[in-house]
Motif scaffolding. Structure first.
Motif, PDB file in Angstrom:
ATOM      1  N   LEU A  31     -22.928  10.107  64.691  1.00  0.00           N
ATOM      2  CA  LEU A  31     -23.056   8.761  64.133  1.00  0.00           C
ATOM      3  C   LEU A  31     -22.254   7.726  64.908  1.00  0.00           C
ATOM      4  O   LEU A  31     -22.598   6.543  64.892  1.00  0.00           O
ATOM      5  CB  LEU A  31     -22.617   8.764  62.665  1.00  0.00           C
ATOM      6  N   ASN A  32     -21.179   8.149  65.569  1.00  0.00           N
ATOM      7  CA  ASN A  32     -20.403   7.188  66.357  1.00  0.00           C
ATOM      8  C   ASN A  32     -21.256   6.592  67.481  1.00  0.00           C
ATOM      9  O   ASN A  32     -21.239   5.375  67.724  1.00  0.00           O
ATOM     10  CB  ASN A  32     -19.165   7.860  66.944  1.00  0.00           C
ATOM     11  N   ARG A  33     -22.000   7.439  68.156  1.00  0.00           N
ATOM     12  CA  ARG A  33     -22.865   6.968  69.242  1.00  0.00           C
ATOM     13  C   ARG A  33     -23.995   6.107  68.699  1.00  0.00           C
ATOM     14  O   ARG A  33     -24.319   5.049  69.267  1.00  0.00           O
ATOM     15  CB  ARG A  33     -23.426   8.168  70.006  1.00  0.00           C
ATOM     16  N   LEU A  34     -24.604   6.538  67.604  1.00  0.00           N
ATOM     17  CA  LEU A  34     -25.697   5.779  67.015  1.00  0.00           C
ATOM     18  C   LEU A  34     -25.227   4.400  66.569  1.00  0.00           C
ATOM     19  O   LEU A  34     -25.880   3.379  66.856  1.00  0.00           O
ATOM     20  CB  LEU A  34     -26.275   6.549  65.819  1.00  0.00           C
ATOM     21  N   THR A  35     -24.091   4.341  65.893  1.00  0.00           N
ATOM     22  CA  THR A  35     -23.562   3.055  65.428  1.00  0.00           C
ATOM     23  C   THR A  35     -23.176   2.165  66.595  1.00  0.00           C
ATOM     24  O   THR A  35     -23.391   0.944  66.563  1.00  0.00           O
ATOM     25  CB  THR A  35     -22.351   3.289  64.513  1.00  0.00           C
ATOM     26  N   GLY A  36     -22.616   2.754  67.637  1.00  0.00           N
ATOM     27  CA  GLY A  36     -22.261   1.965  68.817  1.00  0.00           C
ATOM     28  C   GLY A  36     -23.476   1.338  69.487  1.00  0.00           C
ATOM     29  O   GLY A  36     -23.440   0.175  69.909  1.00  0.00           O
ATOM     30  N   GLN A  37     -24.575   2.097  69.575  1.00  0.00           N
ATOM     31  CA  GLN A  37     -25.805   1.552  70.153  1.00  0.00           C
ATOM     32  C   GLN A  37     -26.341   0.393  69.322  1.00  0.00           C
ATOM     33  O   GLN A  37     -26.740  -0.647  69.858  1.00  0.00           O
ATOM     34  CB  GLN A  37     -26.865   2.653  70.253  1.00  0.00           C
ATOM     35  N   MET A  38     -26.336   0.565  68.009  1.00  0.00           N
ATOM     36  CA  MET A  38     -26.841  -0.503  67.142  1.00  0.00           C
ATOM     37  C   MET A  38     -25.938  -1.720  67.187  1.00  0.00           C
ATOM     38  O   MET A  38     -26.417  -2.870  67.182  1.00  0.00           O
ATOM     39  CB  MET A  38     -26.989   0.015  65.708  1.00  0.00           C
ATOM     40  N   ALA A  40     -24.001  -2.748  69.723  1.00  0.00           N
ATOM     41  CA  ALA A  40     -24.174  -3.445  70.999  1.00  0.00           C
ATOM     42  C   ALA A  40     -25.503  -4.192  71.036  1.00  0.00           C
ATOM     43  O   ALA A  40     -25.560  -5.361  71.464  1.00  0.00           O
ATOM     44  CB  ALA A  40     -24.098  -2.440  72.151  1.00  0.00           C
ATOM     45  N   SER A  41     -26.575  -3.560  70.580  1.00  0.00           N
ATOM     46  CA  SER A  41     -27.886  -4.213  70.588  1.00  0.00           C
ATOM     47  C   SER A  41     -27.902  -5.433  69.680  1.00  0.00           C
ATOM     48  O   SER A  41     -28.434  -6.490  70.039  1.00  0.00           O
ATOM     49  CB  SER A  41     -28.970  -3.228  70.145  1.00  0.00           C
ATOM     50  N   SER A  42     -27.293  -5.315  68.507  1.00  0.00           N
ATOM     51  CA  SER A  42     -27.269  -6.437  67.567  1.00  0.00           C
ATOM     52  C   SER A  42     -26.458  -7.599  68.110  1.00  0.00           C
ATOM     53  O   SER A  42     -26.863  -8.762  67.977  1.00  0.00           O
ATOM     54  CB  SER A  42     -26.688  -5.972  66.224  1.00  0.00           C
ATOM     55  N   ALA A  45     -28.494  -9.396  70.846  1.00  0.00           N
ATOM     56  CA  ALA A  45     -29.644 -10.118  70.291  1.00  0.00           C
ATOM     57  C   ALA A  45     -29.197 -11.358  69.520  1.00  0.00           C
ATOM     58  O   ALA A  45     -29.776 -12.441  69.666  1.00  0.00           O
ATOM     59  CB  ALA A  45     -30.446  -9.192  69.385  1.00  0.00           C
ATOM     60  N   LEU A  46     -28.154 -11.232  68.711  1.00  0.00           N
ATOM     61  CA  LEU A  46     -27.672 -12.382  67.949  1.00  0.00           C
ATOM     62  C   LEU A  46     -27.061 -13.438  68.851  1.00  0.00           C
ATOM     63  O   LEU A  46     -27.160 -14.643  68.576  1.00  0.00           O
ATOM     64  CB  LEU A  46     -26.654 -11.918  66.899  1.00  0.00           C
ATOM     65  N   ALA A  47     -26.422 -13.014  69.926  1.00  0.00           N
ATOM     66  CA  ALA A  47     -25.863 -13.983  70.873  1.00  0.00           C
ATOM     67  C   ALA A  47     -26.972 -14.785  71.542  1.00  0.00           C
ATOM     68  O   ALA A  47     -26.855 -16.014  71.704  1.00  0.00           O
ATOM     69  CB  ALA A  47     -25.012 -13.264  71.917  1.00  0.00           C
ATOM     70  N   LEU A  48     -28.062 -14.137  71.918  1.00  0.00           N
ATOM     71  CA  LEU A  48     -29.189 -14.848  72.529  1.00  0.00           C
ATOM     72  C   LEU A  48     -29.813 -15.840  71.551  1.00  0.00           C
ATOM     73  O   LEU A  48     -30.107 -16.982  71.908  1.00  0.00           O
ATOM     74  CB  LEU A  48     -30.240 -13.837  73.004  1.00  0.00           C
ATOM     75  N   TYR A  49     -29.979 -15.397  70.311  1.00  0.00           N
ATOM     76  CA  TYR A  49     -30.572 -16.303  69.330  1.00  0.00           C
ATOM     77  C   TYR A  49     -29.613 -17.447  68.995  1.00  0.00           C
ATOM     78  O   TYR A  49     -30.037 -18.594  68.807  1.00  0.00           O
ATOM     79  CB  TYR A  49     -30.936 -15.530  68.069  1.00  0.00           C
ATOM     80  N   GLY A  50     -28.330 -17.152  68.927  1.00  0.00           N
ATOM     81  CA  GLY A  50     -27.347 -18.207  68.686  1.00  0.00           C
ATOM     82  C   GLY A  50     -27.340 -19.248  69.790  1.00  0.00           C
ATOM     83  O   GLY A  50     -27.154 -20.450  69.525  1.00  0.00           O
ATOM     84  N   VAL A 110     -32.219  -4.423  62.750  1.00  0.00           N
ATOM     85  CA  VAL A 110     -33.580  -4.929  62.543  1.00  0.00           C
ATOM     86  C   VAL A 110     -33.559  -6.447  62.389  1.00  0.00           C
ATOM     87  O   VAL A 110     -34.388  -7.162  62.969  1.00  0.00           O
ATOM     88  CB  VAL A 110     -34.215  -4.262  61.311  1.00  0.00           C
ATOM     89  N   ILE A 111     -32.589  -6.985  61.641  1.00  0.00           N
ATOM     90  CA  ILE A 111     -32.486  -8.438  61.450  1.00  0.00           C
ATOM     91  C   ILE A 111     -32.279  -9.146  62.783  1.00  0.00           C
ATOM     92  O   ILE A 111     -32.951 -10.133  63.099  1.00  0.00           O
ATOM     93  CB  ILE A 111     -31.336  -8.770  60.485  1.00  0.00           C
ATOM     94  N   SER A 112     -31.355  -8.643  63.579  1.00  0.00           N
ATOM     95  CA  SER A 112     -31.030  -9.303  64.847  1.00  0.00           C
ATOM     96  C   SER A 112     -32.191  -9.240  65.830  1.00  0.00           C
ATOM     97  O   SER A 112     -32.479 -10.225  66.526  1.00  0.00           O
ATOM     98  CB  SER A 112     -29.781  -8.664  65.458  1.00  0.00           C
TER      99      SER A 112
END
Length: 303
Positions: A31-38, A40-42, A45-50, A110-112
């Protein structure tokens, strides 16, 4: 390409093979790797939209909004996550903190990603119809729609955890545990045969004794409410016939979602500006006055 392939984007895996995501969270595997991927991706994505939001006021506002929008979601998560975790503990759920974080991060990812998918549309209206009130309402609507879809993923994940018993108190194991069976189990039952005295045939010799009857195959249907393997869904499901009690954690999840929304909108109001009113000078933060909802109503009235 498999769902676990390193070349597969995490959002693509969530959308195409969410079952493997839920199973990984249930098993509490990597779960550490999975959470880290999510995470970083979020953040990206949020920085680009911001940045798109802030471009209405110029490059400097675009830079600050690119930092503040990911911060908004992460701080909201940090404020509300302990409440979700304690809600589950109070009502006997057996979720760990890692599982709770991973579950909520699926929704935020998903939101980001949906928000950044709307970024070209937002940029189009920024160029062709640069009206501050309309641009603000357009992007608030985009974020609200993205949040609704993301939170549906959250409730879907919680239902899967409930099916695996992670949202209910642990029950004592029976003395003899019965393995899960297929939708119908075939067993052998021997039919008893009464063998009498050998009958004499025509020439007076005794007839041979009757051979034992072969075993009879009997199909037993699973009991109502029993967990059986469903090859179509690729997981164990409960057979119909017994109404299952809805865990209290599922009801509290909807309360927590409302709490998350209220905290997020108020925090967004505190961290404003994100768009940058062209009639006001640049400022990293505005003075705290009013609230988010009153400002939305004023914007709608001013259109």
């Amino acid at each position: 390409m498999s769902a676990n392939s390193p070349g597969l984007l995490i959002i693509e895996r969530i959308l195409r093979d969410r079952g493997s995501i839920w199973q990984q969270i249930v098993e509490e595997r990597d779960l550490n790797r999975l959470t880290g991927q999510m995470l970083a991706s979020s953040a990206v994505a949020l920085a680009l939209y911001g940045a798109v939001l802030g471009f209405f006021n110029g490059a400097l506002m675009a830079l600050t909004s690119a930092v503040k929008l990911p911060l908004l979601f992460l701080v909201t998560l940090a404020i509300c996550l302990p409440t979700l975790y304690l809600f589950n503990l109070v009502f006997g759920a057996r979720l760990s903190m890692k599982q709770s974080v991973s579950l909520v991060m699926v929704a935020i990812t998903v939101i980001s990603m949906l928000a950044v998918a709307f970024a070209p549309i937002s940029l189009f209206f920024l160029i062709t119809a640069p009206d501050y009130g309309f641009f603000k309402l357009l992007n608030v609507s985009i974020l609200a729609l993205s949040a609704l879809v993301g939170l549906r993923f959250l409730t879907g994940g919680m239902r899967v955890l409930a099916e695996h018993g992670l949202l209910s108190p642990a029950r004592p194991e029976p003395a003899v545990s019965q393995p899960a069976i297929a939708p119908a189990q075939v067993t052998e039952e021997k039919v008893p045969v009464t063998v009498g005295a050998p009958a004499a045939n025509g020439d007076g010799a005794a007839a041979p004794a009757a051979a034992p009857a072969p075993p009879v195959l009997v199909a037993h249907a699973p009991a109502p409410g029993q967990r059986v393997w469903d090859p179509m869904q690729g997981r164990y499901v409960k057979t119909p016939g017994v109404a299952t009690e809805r865990p209290a954690s599922m009801t509290l999840l909807h309360v927590w979602i409302l709490l998350f929304g209220f905290v997020g909108t108020q925090l967004a109001w505190t961290l404003r500006p994100f768009f940058g009113n062209p009639d006001s000078p640049f400022a990293l933060f505005r003075e705290i006055e009013g609230n988010f909802y009153a400002e939305i109503f004023r914007t709608i009235a001013g259109l």
